[in-house]
Design a protein around this motif. Structure first.
Motif, PDB file in Angstrom:
ATOM      1  N   GLN A  17       0.812  -1.213   0.000  1.00 49.40           N
ATOM      2  CA  GLN A  17       0.000   0.000   0.000  1.00 49.40           C
ATOM      3  C   GLN A  17       0.845   1.261   0.000  1.00 49.40           C
ATOM      4  O   GLN A  17       0.427   2.296  -0.474  1.00 49.40           O
ATOM      5  CB  GLN A  17      -0.935  -0.003   1.214  1.00 49.40           C
ATOM      6  CG  GLN A  17      -2.069  -0.991   1.066  1.00 49.40           C
ATOM      7  CD  GLN A  17      -3.044  -0.946   2.218  1.00 49.40           C
ATOM      8  OE1 GLN A  17      -2.647  -0.905   3.372  1.00 49.40           O
ATOM      9  NE2 GLN A  17      -4.323  -0.959   1.915  1.00 49.40           N
ATOM     10  N   PRO A  69      -3.119  -2.257  -3.788  1.00 49.04           N
ATOM     11  CA  PRO A  69      -3.629  -3.093  -2.689  1.00 49.04           C
ATOM     12  C   PRO A  69      -4.483  -2.266  -1.718  1.00 49.04           C
ATOM     13  O   PRO A  69      -4.169  -1.094  -1.525  1.00 49.04           O
ATOM     14  CB  PRO A  69      -2.353  -3.560  -1.990  1.00 49.04           C
ATOM     15  CG  PRO A  69      -1.240  -3.295  -2.935  1.00 49.04           C
ATOM     16  CD  PRO A  69      -1.666  -2.164  -3.785  1.00 49.04           C
ATOM     17  N   GLY A  70      -5.460  -2.914  -1.137  1.00 46.99           N
ATOM     18  CA  GLY A  70      -6.431  -2.154  -0.366  1.00 46.99           C
ATOM     19  C   GLY A  70      -7.072  -1.159  -1.310  1.00 46.99           C
ATOM     20  O   GLY A  70      -7.595  -1.547  -2.347  1.00 46.99           O
ATOM     21  N   TYR A  71      -7.001   0.122  -0.963  1.00 44.88           N
ATOM     22  CA  TYR A  71      -7.494   1.152  -1.880  1.00 44.88           C
ATOM     23  C   TYR A  71      -6.362   2.090  -2.278  1.00 44.88           C
ATOM     24  O   TYR A  71      -6.586   3.209  -2.711  1.00 44.88           O
ATOM     25  CB  TYR A  71      -8.623   1.956  -1.241  1.00 44.88           C
ATOM     26  CG  TYR A  71      -9.782   1.100  -0.793  1.00 44.88           C
ATOM     27  CD1 TYR A  71     -10.723   0.652  -1.712  1.00 44.88           C
ATOM     28  CD2 TYR A  71      -9.920   0.722   0.536  1.00 44.88           C
ATOM     29  CE1 TYR A  71     -11.765  -0.158  -1.315  1.00 44.88           C
ATOM     30  CE2 TYR A  71     -10.968  -0.094   0.944  1.00 44.88           C
ATOM     31  CZ  TYR A  71     -11.886  -0.532   0.013  1.00 44.88           C
ATOM     32  OH  TYR A  71     -12.913  -1.338   0.394  1.00 44.88           O
ATOM     33  N   ARG A  92      -7.656  -7.485  -2.205  1.00 40.89           N
ATOM     34  CA  ARG A  92      -8.831  -7.105  -1.426  1.00 40.89           C
ATOM     35  C   ARG A  92     -10.068  -7.967  -1.678  1.00 40.89           C
ATOM     36  O   ARG A  92     -10.544  -8.664  -0.803  1.00 40.89           O
ATOM     37  CB  ARG A  92      -9.146  -5.640  -1.715  1.00 40.89           C
ATOM     38  CG  ARG A  92     -10.240  -5.045  -0.896  1.00 40.89           C
ATOM     39  CD  ARG A  92     -10.429  -3.592  -1.279  1.00 40.89           C
ATOM     40  NE  ARG A  92     -11.056  -3.422  -2.575  1.00 40.89           N
ATOM     41  CZ  ARG A  92     -10.639  -2.585  -3.521  1.00 40.89           C
ATOM     42  NH1 ARG A  92      -9.586  -1.830  -3.310  1.00 40.89           N
ATOM     43  NH2 ARG A  92     -11.254  -2.492  -4.666  1.00 40.89           N
ATOM     44  N   THR A 134     -11.263  -5.422   3.044  1.00 42.08           N
ATOM     45  CA  THR A 134     -10.276  -4.408   3.419  1.00 42.08           C
ATOM     46  C   THR A 134      -9.434  -4.806   4.641  1.00 42.08           C
ATOM     47  O   THR A 134      -8.218  -4.667   4.615  1.00 42.08           O
ATOM     48  CB  THR A 134     -10.975  -3.053   3.642  1.00 42.08           C
ATOM     49  OG1 THR A 134     -11.702  -2.742   2.450  1.00 42.08           O
ATOM     50  CG2 THR A 134      -9.976  -1.959   3.916  1.00 42.08           C
ATOM     51  N   VAL A 193      -6.405  -7.034   3.896  1.00 38.66           N
ATOM     52  CA  VAL A 193      -5.202  -6.354   3.411  1.00 38.66           C
ATOM     53  C   VAL A 193      -4.457  -5.703   4.571  1.00 38.66           C
ATOM     54  O   VAL A 193      -3.244  -5.805   4.693  1.00 38.66           O
ATOM     55  CB  VAL A 193      -5.566  -5.314   2.338  1.00 38.66           C
ATOM     56  CG1 VAL A 193      -4.326  -4.577   1.866  1.00 38.66           C
ATOM     57  CG2 VAL A 193      -6.260  -5.980   1.161  1.00 38.66           C
ATOM     58  N   GLU A 200      -0.663  -6.612   5.758  1.00 33.40           N
ATOM     59  CA  GLU A 200       0.393  -5.600   5.808  1.00 33.40           C
ATOM     60  C   GLU A 200       0.858  -5.322   7.238  1.00 33.40           C
ATOM     61  O   GLU A 200       1.712  -4.466   7.458  1.00 33.40           O
ATOM     62  CB  GLU A 200      -0.092  -4.304   5.142  1.00 33.40           C
ATOM     63  CG  GLU A 200      -0.360  -4.506   3.657  1.00 33.40           C
ATOM     64  CD  GLU A 200       0.102  -3.346   2.815  1.00 33.40           C
ATOM     65  OE1 GLU A 200       0.006  -2.208   3.295  1.00 33.40           O
ATOM     66  OE2 GLU A 200       0.562  -3.592   1.683  1.00 33.40           O
TER      67      GLU A 200
END
Lengths: 303, 436, 296
Positions: free
Chosen positions: A161, A248-250, B205, B405, B408, B412
């Motif tokens: 991200q 990734p994610g948003y 996601r 969400t 992810v 991370e």
């Protein structure tokens, strides 16, 4: 109608001749541009999932209200789009200026360089994105191989991200710096000779000549170039869609990607339409600001 | 009478034109038994997903065409593009496709709700020989909305563990029976400096949600409570999210948050991971020596048990539906009927894409083409598990993004509890407006 | 700069100091020149390495790509290309892409040239502005409305749907470039023709058009390339037989797993035609790209 003089006849005549020239394009424009805009604008006040059973339901400005006041994801997407555009275009401008100065004038292989510089711009974005995807690949990609072989730690590139947006900016810079170079080169060749001669006689050094002459004289070209690049960068779609889909994610979800998601993954056609209208307003607003700047400063080689 | 003769004459002429081959096919080919040529000359437009089922059935289509006289025009797309393509076409009320593949759990309810999927109840229940009752109840349920049938299940999937037999043997390991063991083995086998990873699972996601669901269920969590509110605030859900993220962050390949199944599969095929968890339909890709350097060394095991047991998903992932606006509904049904007939389902199942017919599952030859351990796992897991691998709502795409969400965030190494609490809230808001 | 240094040795009134200066200057000069060439070389490498990498990878098999110890040493294979053309019917897609790009460009020229002339000469500025909005509006705005329009007039899945949609990019571009071109032509030429009794159309065809051929070529080539590269419109509007290359490459990614070699071969197949065009007509491309910007 009251004054049926020579002049109105003439204008009327001119109008009908002009109409003959432009009619095919007008039909095209009405069908292919005006109708979709109208459709989208209307739909933005409705909620609809495309149902064949239920007509779009009128919801007033509630879509706009949600987007502007109650959708952190949209807010993030807007900020991200600005970040992407600003960073990409700023770096492209600086790099573009440097490269334009570097390859302005004669040198061995000039013709070849001027062809090669076109390649990133004309190559199919989807195809070239695939190549970047392979190079970014954290385990087998070229970049990490190079990084580790010269003693740096490998990176995650698109897989993190924190790094994904930067990686996409890198691709945009590679792809579009040449556009800046091209425009600035054209600008450089049209600069008048006299002020530079005079400055040289007066003993101005290269740095002074650059900051007090080249830059100001080139400014209008730079504004135009930045305007064009900004519009396109705001709308970047193919490369982001191919490489990350907003993830990734948003982390790389720009307005355009979010609009795509709303219409084609969430089936919220009304909300997607209002998003597109807002997006259009943003792009239009930015273009107008630039046009204004350009007007203020004047354009030397264009009236 | 005259017309009948004329039709017969035309059919006979066409038959002779097509030649002996088709006649032979009709007589000898068990895959085309019962196919009628009533709709000969019709052109059917089909939109399929790029999926092992599609790859397998493509090879059988000529046999259907030869006997039925129907011309099939197939377009294939990757899942996301398929969904978009269908949506644009169906939104504009167009009849571009007569029949298409769809994901009952993803687009099914919305498509049915929007009047895009034709109601095929009368076709399905009216044909006793074809026998709708032969479809597994759970599978039939996923394509039945308000008592009406909107599609025929073609692919069923269960999450399974693919592992490297050679590496497990070298290390004296047995495939993990519990998620705890899975983590321990992944830890033991990960060798980052050699770029070898203990485990790979999707981390992007939205695609990650389906594979994560088995973990969620096995930890004792789920998506929604009985009353339709979000169940993401349970300690079980938190534990599952935490586990999934820790597992992949510590023992998975880098960049996993940008991986859907093609990328994760590639990592396993390239011999860079000891274990891969995903749907059992990818069996053929893993053991194909043209694609996979580990083709000879793949072992198969059931989804490991969590604190709440081994509750992997067991879902109908793809179904064939009909465009409500199609002008060729009878011919389209002729095709769907053939594609889901016991003979074809058996043939496809032999080629590695398990279907939903009880009778085929019961035939010993139904799983005869598979290695024993694979057949055993599929057999075992088809008897158990949860019938959905994502939230059951109308606008599934949005729900998947919400519940995906925190996955992810967890991978991370972020604050899972906070991300999950936020997702819980968003999910509740979403459920309130979804109308499902 | 080179001129001044060349002239210095001729100017030898003070040989000693001049020789010193000359040496110092030529040393600086050499350093400067080589630094410049080094920088240019760096730029060139940065420009082309993705293409080189794409090309190299397209000749590698999956194992060579994914095992990292042989970045450059590998046995080249043509299997990826064979795969691309035999299994995936790329010849058809190549043809589709070509047809769509060529026809949409031609139509854009047929519609765009008179329109640009009309705008330049007969005050149809508003049309120019509407056309310009096409450049600003995000592309996905158009998809669903277009689908409805094309459905109503029965063009879905045909080449025409693609051609018309690609004209949305090509037409405004051509008009945009051609307006200043026509404006810059001296009015007197056409007026003289009108006085001679020719019609406005004759003036357009026999005087304005022939004088603006370079602009036509430049804008036409750009329009062709934009169409060739278009992804979003084709994705939704193409049928199976009319699918263009950018859509076809997307299908490659998902057939089984990520087949990098095949993907890169497909990418090369898409990119090569554009690159070849660029090599041959680079001057027009430069003109086209810059004219759109500087004359606005």
């Amino acid at each position: 109608m009251l004054r049926l003089g020579q002049r109105s006849l003439q204008t009327r005549n001119r109008f009908s001749i002009g109409l003959l020239f432009t009619l095919p394009s007008i039909v095209f424009v009405l069908l292919m541009i005006v109708y979709p805009i109208f459709y989208t604008f209307t739909l933005s006040f409705h909620e609809w999932s495309g149902s064949a059973r239920r007509d779009p339901e009128y919801v007033g400005t509630s879509n706009y209200d949600t987007l502007l006041n109650n959708d952190p994801r949209f807010e993030d997407a807007v900020m991200r789009t600005f970040e992407f555009t600003f960073k990409a275009v700023a770096i492209e401008l600086i790099l573009g200026l440097a490269i334009a100065l570097l390859i302005n004038g004669e040198f061995l292989g000039r013709g070849l360089v001027r062809v090669l510089i076109l390649l990133p711009m004309v190559a199919t974005p989807v195809a070239i994105s695939m190549a970047w995807l392979l190079m970014f690949e954290p385990t087998v990609g070229l970049f990490n191989e190079v990084l580790t072989s010269i003693g740096f730690a490998p990176r995650l590139w698109l897989g993190s991200q924190d790094e994904a947006l930067g990686s996409l900016i890198l691709v945009d810079i590679w792809q579009w710096t040449p556009m800046m170079v091209l425009l600035l080169l054209t600008g450089l060749t049209t600069l008048p000779e006299e002020p530079f001669e005079a400055a040289r006689v007066d003993g101005a050094n290269a740095g002074q000549r650059f900051f007090y002459l080249t830059l100001p004289l080139l400014f209008p070209t730079m504004v135009t170039a930045v305007l064009l690049r900004t519009i396109d960068a705001l709308k970047t779609f193919d490369t982001i869609y191919t490489m990350t889909r907003g993830g990734p994610g948003y982390a790389t979800e720009t307005i355009n990607i979010y609009g795509y998601v709303q219409s084609f993954e969430y089936f919220s056609l009304g909300k997607a339409s209002s998003l597109l209208v807002i997006f259009f307003a943003i792009v239009l607003g930015i273009s107008l600001v630039f046009t204004q700047i350009r007007k203020q400063w004047g354009i030397p080689y264009n009236d | 009478m005259k017309r009948t003769w004329l039709v017969l004459l035309i059919v006979a002429l066409m038959g002779s034109l097509i030649g002996l081959v088709s006649v032979q096919a009709q007589e000898e080919n068990p895959l085309a038994v019962g196919v009628s040529d009533e709709y000969a000359g019709t052109e059917l437009r089909l939109i399929f997903a790029n999926h092992p089922w599609n790859n397998s059935i493509q090879r059988l289509l000529p046999q259907f065409e030869a006997v039925s006289g129907i011309t099939l025009r197939v377009e294939s797309y990757f899942e996301d593009q398929l969904s978009q393509r269908l949506q644009v076409g169906l939104t504009s009320g167009n009849t571009q496709a007569d029949a298409f593949m769809f994901r009952p759990l993803q687009e099914g309810r919305l498509f049915a709700d929007n009047g895009w999927l034709g109601d095929i109840t009368s076709f399905a229940t009216g044909d006793l020989e074809w026998n709708w009752a032969d479809f597994q109840a759970a599978a039939a349920n996923t394509v039945t909305f308000d008592e009406a049938v909107f599609g025929v299940p073609v692919v069923t999937e269960r999450e399974m563990l693919y592992y490297r037999k050679d590496i497990f043997e070298e290390n004296g390991l047995q495939p993990p029976a519990t998620l705890e063991e899975l983590q321990a083995i992944a830890a033991q086998l990960t060798n980052t400096s050699e770029e070898f990873y203990g485990v790979v699972i999707r981390g992007r996601r939205s695609p990650a949600v389906t594979q994560f669901s088995s973990f969620l269920y096995s930890f004792g969590g789920t998506w929604q409570n009985e009353d339709g509110t979000s169940a993401l605030d349970s300690p079980e859900a938190l534990a599952a999210y935490q586990y999934y993220g820790d597992l992949l962050r510590n023992y998975g390949p880098p960049g996993i948050t940008n991986m859907s199944w093609p990328e994760a599969l590639a990592v396993f095929q390239q011999g860079k991971a000891a274990m891969w968890l995903d749907a059992d339909v990818f069996y053929a890709n893993v053991i194909d020596p043209n694609q996979s350097v580990v083709a000879d060394n793949v072992g198969f095991a059931p989804f490991p048990a969590g604190p709440a047991g081994a509750n992997q998903y067991n879902v109908t992932s793809w179904a064939l539906g009909m465009n409500a606006e199609s002008e060729n509904q009878e011919a389209a049904w002729e095709f769907i009927k053939w594609a889901t007939s016991p003979a074809v389902v058996l043939e496809l199942q032999k080629r590695g894409t398990p279907g939903a017919r009880i009778s085929v599952w019961e035939l010993p030859e139904g799983l005869s083409g598979f290695p024993e351990d694979y057949a055993a796992v599929v057999q075992l897991q088809s008897q158990r598990g949860v019938g959905f691998d994502r939230p059951r709502v109308i606008r599934v795409g949005e729900a998947r993004d919400i519940v995906g969400t925190p996955i992810v965030t967890s991978i991370e190494g972020g604050d899972v509890a906070a991300a999950l609490a936020e997702a819980h809230e968003q999910f509740n808001t979403f459920l309130g407006s979804d109308g499902g | 700069m080179t001129n001044t240094t060349l002239q210095r040795p001729l100017n030898n009134t003070h040989p000693t100091t001049n020789q010193i200066r000359l040496r110092r200057f030529s040393w600086r000069q050499t350093a400067f020149v080589s630094a410049r060439y080094l920088a240019i070389l760096l730029v060139v490498i940065l420009l082309i390495f993705p293409f080189v990498w794409m090309l190299l990878s397209s000749f590698k098999n999956q194992i060579d790509i994914t095992t990292s110890d042989n970045l450059l040493s590998f046995t080249p294979t043509l299997r990826n290309y064979q795969n691309v053309f035999e299994q995936h019917n790329y010849l058809q897609y190549l043809l589709n892409s070509f047809i769509v790009a060529a026809v949409s460009t031609q139509l854009s020229l047929i519609l765009g040239l008179p329109a640009a002339y009309g705008i330049a000469r007969f005050r149809f500025g508003w049309l120019g502005i509407v056309l310009l909005t096409a450049r600003i509006i995000p592309g996905i705005t158009f998809l669903i409305p277009w689908y409805i329009v094309f459905g109503k007039i029965g063009l879905l899945g045909t080449y025409w749907a693609l051609i018309l949609s690609h004209m949305l990019v090509g037409l405004p571009f051509i008009v945009w470039i051609m307006i200043p071109f026509f404006e810059s032509l001296p009015r007197e030429l056409e007026e003289a023709a009108l006085i001679d009794g020719s019609s406005v159309f004759k003036a357009f065809f026999h005087i304005a058009l022939p004088l603006s051929v370079p602009g036509m070529i430049a804008s036409g080539i750009i329009s062709f390339i934009f169409s060739w590269n278009n992804f979003m419109f084709s994705l939704v509007l193409a049928g199976d037989d009319t699918r263009t290359l950018p859509i076809a490459i997307f299908n490659f990614i998902s057939y089984s797993s990520v087949d990098w070699g095949g993907l890169m071969a497909a990418a090369v197949v898409i990119t090569v035609p554009v690159l070849i065009i660029t090599l041959f007509v680079q001057r027009y491309i430069v003109d086209g790209l810059t004219a759109g910007a500087t004359k606005g």
